[in-house]
Write a protein that holds these residues in place. Structure first.
Motif, PDB file in Angstrom:
ATOM      1  N   ILE A  76      -4.013   0.019 -11.494  1.00 27.98           N
ATOM      2  CA  ILE A  76      -3.450  -1.149 -10.819  1.00 27.98           C
ATOM      3  C   ILE A  76      -4.576  -2.150 -10.581  1.00 27.98           C
ATOM      4  CG2 ILE A  76      -1.634   0.198  -9.691  1.00 27.98           C
ATOM      5  CD1 ILE A  76      -3.236  -0.024  -7.084  1.00 27.98           C
ATOM      6  N   ASN A  77      -4.207  -3.331 -10.185  1.00 26.31           N
ATOM      7  CA  ASN A  77      -5.185  -4.371  -9.899  1.00 26.31           C
ATOM      8  C   ASN A  77      -6.195  -3.871  -8.864  1.00 26.31           C
ATOM      9  OD1 ASN A  77      -6.362  -6.714  -8.429  1.00 26.31           O
ATOM     10  ND2 ASN A  77      -5.133  -7.861  -9.914  1.00 26.31           N
ATOM     11  N   PRO A  78      -7.508  -3.916  -9.176  1.00 27.96           N
ATOM     12  CA  PRO A  78      -8.520  -3.410  -8.230  1.00 27.96           C
ATOM     13  C   PRO A  78      -8.474  -4.102  -6.870  1.00 27.96           C
ATOM     14  CG  PRO A  78      -9.487  -3.778 -10.396  1.00 27.96           C
ATOM     15  CD  PRO A  78      -8.110  -4.357 -10.437  1.00 27.96           C
ATOM     16  N   MET A  79      -8.151  -5.409  -6.859  1.00 29.19           N
ATOM     17  CA  MET A  79      -8.060  -6.131  -5.597  1.00 29.19           C
ATOM     18  C   MET A  79      -6.913  -5.592  -4.741  1.00 29.19           C
ATOM     19  SD  MET A  79     -10.468  -8.349  -5.294  1.00 29.19           S
ATOM     20  CE  MET A  79      -9.831  -9.496  -4.082  1.00 29.19           C
ATOM     21  N   LEU A  80      -5.779  -5.309  -5.374  1.00 27.45           N
ATOM     22  CA  LEU A  80      -4.638  -4.756  -4.659  1.00 27.45           C
ATOM     23  C   LEU A  80      -4.965  -3.365  -4.132  1.00 27.45           C
ATOM     24  CD1 LEU A  80      -1.682  -4.810  -3.754  1.00 27.45           C
ATOM     25  CD2 LEU A  80      -1.032  -4.033  -6.048  1.00 27.45           C
ATOM     26  N   LYS A  81      -5.641  -2.580  -4.942  1.00 28.53           N
ATOM     27  CA  LYS A  81      -6.030  -1.228  -4.525  1.00 28.53           C
ATOM     28  C   LYS A  81      -6.955  -1.282  -3.314  1.00 28.53           C
ATOM     29  CE  LYS A  81      -7.557   3.144  -6.588  1.00 28.53           C
ATOM     30  NZ  LYS A  81      -8.659   3.533  -5.695  1.00 28.53           N
ATOM     31  N   SER A  82      -7.935  -2.181  -3.355  1.00 25.61           N
ATOM     32  CA  SER A  82      -8.864  -2.334  -2.231  1.00 25.61           C
ATOM     33  C   SER A  82      -8.136  -2.822  -0.977  1.00 25.61           C
ATOM     34  CB  SER A  82      -9.982  -3.312  -2.588  1.00 25.61           C
ATOM     35  OG  SER A  82     -10.766  -2.812  -3.647  1.00 25.61           O
ATOM     36  N   LEU A  83      -7.178  -3.728  -1.178  1.00 27.15           N
ATOM     37  CA  LEU A  83      -6.407  -4.249  -0.048  1.00 27.15           C
ATOM     38  C   LEU A  83      -5.622  -3.135   0.627  1.00 27.15           C
ATOM     39  CD1 LEU A  83      -5.409  -6.731   1.564  1.00 27.15           C
ATOM     40  CD2 LEU A  83      -3.582  -6.964  -0.118  1.00 27.15           C
ATOM     41  N   LEU A  84      -4.998  -2.284  -0.172  1.00 27.76           N
ATOM     42  CA  LEU A  84      -4.207  -1.189   0.394  1.00 27.76           C
ATOM     43  C   LEU A  84      -5.090  -0.130   1.055  1.00 27.76           C
ATOM     44  CD1 LEU A  84      -1.548  -0.742  -2.452  1.00 27.76           C
ATOM     45  CD2 LEU A  84      -1.131  -1.582  -0.129  1.00 27.76           C
ATOM     46  N   GLU A  85      -6.278   0.080   0.516  1.00 26.50           N
ATOM     47  CA  GLU A  85      -7.166   1.090   1.078  1.00 26.50           C
ATOM     48  C   GLU A  85      -7.884   0.606   2.333  1.00 26.50           C
ATOM     49  OE1 GLU A  85      -9.663   1.957  -2.242  1.00 26.50           O
ATOM     50  OE2 GLU A  85      -8.389   3.582  -2.982  1.00 26.50           O
ATOM     51  N   LEU A  86      -8.332  -0.642   2.317  1.00 26.59           N
ATOM     52  CA  LEU A  86      -9.137  -1.161   3.425  1.00 26.59           C
ATOM     53  C   LEU A  86      -8.344  -2.001   4.414  1.00 26.59           C
ATOM     54  CD1 LEU A  86     -12.334  -2.212   1.428  1.00 26.59           C
ATOM     55  CD2 LEU A  86     -11.934  -0.093   2.679  1.00 26.59           C
ATOM     56  N   GLY A  87      -7.164  -2.488   3.984  1.00 26.60           N
ATOM     57  CA  GLY A  87      -6.362  -3.355   4.832  1.00 26.60           C
ATOM     58  C   GLY A  87      -6.073  -2.786   6.214  1.00 26.60           C
ATOM     59  N   PRO A  88      -5.580  -1.546   6.314  1.00 24.35           N
ATOM     60  CA  PRO A  88      -5.282  -0.988   7.636  1.00 24.35           C
ATOM     61  C   PRO A  88      -6.506  -0.929   8.552  1.00 24.35           C
ATOM     62  CG  PRO A  88      -4.203   0.304   5.938  1.00 24.35           C
ATOM     63  CD  PRO A  88      -5.118  -0.663   5.225  1.00 24.35           C
ATOM     64  N   ILE A  89      -7.675  -0.613   7.994  1.00 26.99           N
ATOM     65  CA  ILE A  89      -8.895  -0.535   8.802  1.00 26.99           C
ATOM     66  C   ILE A  89      -9.283  -1.914   9.318  1.00 26.99           C
ATOM     67  CG2 ILE A  89     -11.345   0.068   8.765  1.00 26.99           C
ATOM     68  CD1 ILE A  89     -10.646   2.129   6.569  1.00 26.99           C
ATOM     69  N   VAL A  90      -9.204  -2.921   8.427  1.00 24.21           N
ATOM     70  CA  VAL A  90      -9.545  -4.288   8.829  1.00 24.21           C
ATOM     71  C   VAL A  90      -8.574  -4.786   9.893  1.00 24.21           C
ATOM     72  CG1 VAL A  90      -9.696  -6.677   8.038  1.00 24.21           C
ATOM     73  CG2 VAL A  90     -10.615  -4.835   6.607  1.00 24.21           C
ATOM     74  N   LEU A  91      -7.277  -4.524   9.710  1.00 26.73           N
ATOM     75  CA  LEU A  91      -6.282  -4.949  10.690  1.00 26.73           C
ATOM     76  C   LEU A  91      -6.471  -4.237  12.028  1.00 26.73           C
ATOM     77  CD1 LEU A  91      -3.083  -5.199   8.461  1.00 26.73           C
ATOM     78  CD2 LEU A  91      -4.402  -7.089   9.448  1.00 26.73           C
ATOM     79  N   PHE A  92      -6.851  -2.963  11.986  1.00 22.97           N
ATOM     80  CA  PHE A  92      -7.145  -2.229  13.221  1.00 22.97           C
ATOM     81  C   PHE A  92      -8.282  -2.911  13.967  1.00 22.97           C
ATOM     82  CE2 PHE A  92      -9.849   0.799  15.446  1.00 22.97           C
ATOM     83  CZ  PHE A  92      -8.955   1.433  16.291  1.00 22.97           C
ATOM     84  N   PHE A  93      -9.341  -3.268  13.239  1.00 24.08           N
ATOM     85  CA  PHE A  93     -10.507  -3.898  13.865  1.00 24.08           C
ATOM     86  C   PHE A  93     -10.142  -5.249  14.474  1.00 24.08           C
ATOM     87  CE2 PHE A  93     -14.341  -6.605  13.448  1.00 24.08           C
ATOM     88  CZ  PHE A  93     -15.168  -5.919  14.334  1.00 24.08           C
ATOM     89  N   ILE A  94      -9.407  -6.073  13.718  1.00 27.06           N
ATOM     90  CA  ILE A  94      -9.001  -7.398  14.221  1.00 27.06           C
ATOM     91  C   ILE A  94      -8.094  -7.247  15.436  1.00 27.06           C
ATOM     92  CG2 ILE A  94      -7.676  -9.474  13.672  1.00 27.06           C
ATOM     93  CD1 ILE A  94      -8.637  -9.140  10.761  1.00 27.06           C
TER      94      ILE A  94
END
Length: 200
Positions: free
Chosen positions: A6-24
């Motif tokens: 899959i698109n590497p950007m989408l993969k990174s978003l799904l993997e790191l998104g929850p952590i970034v949103l938790f921090f924000i």
């Protein structure tokens, strides 16, 4: 079943998104208290409650898109749900702070058990992206096992002796940077034991 690309950007978003949103979310709500059905919850607990479905959904979408979910991803989701759920249910942030400890001890314990049997379970997880000789896998597995145990101990020290702010920064940036730096320092091992794959 092989993993779909899959698109590497989408993969990174799904993997790191929850952590970034938790921090924000934590930065925005950390100084606030919310009363729900007569019980006061601080911002950390509310953000934890939101993080659980986020990590579950992101892992589900990764599985749907790639057709693959690793045992590490599944174990992480289970532990986040269990320890995060306990923190929310009991209104006690200590359970969620212990979660990284449990994850790293679990991974380190599994790898250590494999070493006792003379096997590298890490090889089964990473062999496709990092072809190496068996001797290299055994050395790397020993190092990763020790590294995970060290991270578990460090997490315990941080959350038990430092403020919640410090722990959140450590969890969001420190652990991620630590894993990145660790694998960067193994480049010599990768080069020494690498297996060259010839094109068909």
């Amino acid at each position: 079943m092989s993993e779909k690309k899959i698109n590497p950007m989408l993969k990174s978003l799904l993997e790191l998104g929850p952590i970034v949103l938790f921090f924000i979310g934590y930065l925005k709500l950390r100084d606030q208290t919310f009363t729900i059905r007569g019980t006061d919850y601080d911002g950390f607990i509310l953000v934890t409650a939101g993080f659980i479905p986020l990590i579950v959904l992101s892992t589900f979408f990764l599985w749907r898109l790639t057709g693959h979910a690793s045992k590490m991803q599944i174990a992480t989701v289970v532990l986040v749900t269990v320890f995060g759920g306990l923190s929310v249910w009991l209104n006690d942030d200590r359970f969620f702070k212990m979660k990284p400890t449990m994850i790293y001890l679990l991974f380190g314990g599994v790898l250590g058990f494999g070493l006792l049997r003379g096997k590298s379970y890490l090889k089964y997880v990473m062999e496709e992206v990092l072809p190496m000789e068996d001797a290299g896998w055994m050395i790397l597995t020993k190092r990763v096992t020790a590294f995970f145990v060290g991270l578990a101990a460090l997490n315990e020290i941080i959350w038990r002796t430092q403020s919640t702010d410090t722990w959140v920064y450590f969890k969001t940036f420190g652990l991620t940077a630590g894993v990145f730096v660790f694998f960067m320092t193994q480049s010599g091992l990768f080069s020494k034991y690498a297996i060259e794959k010839e094109d068909a």
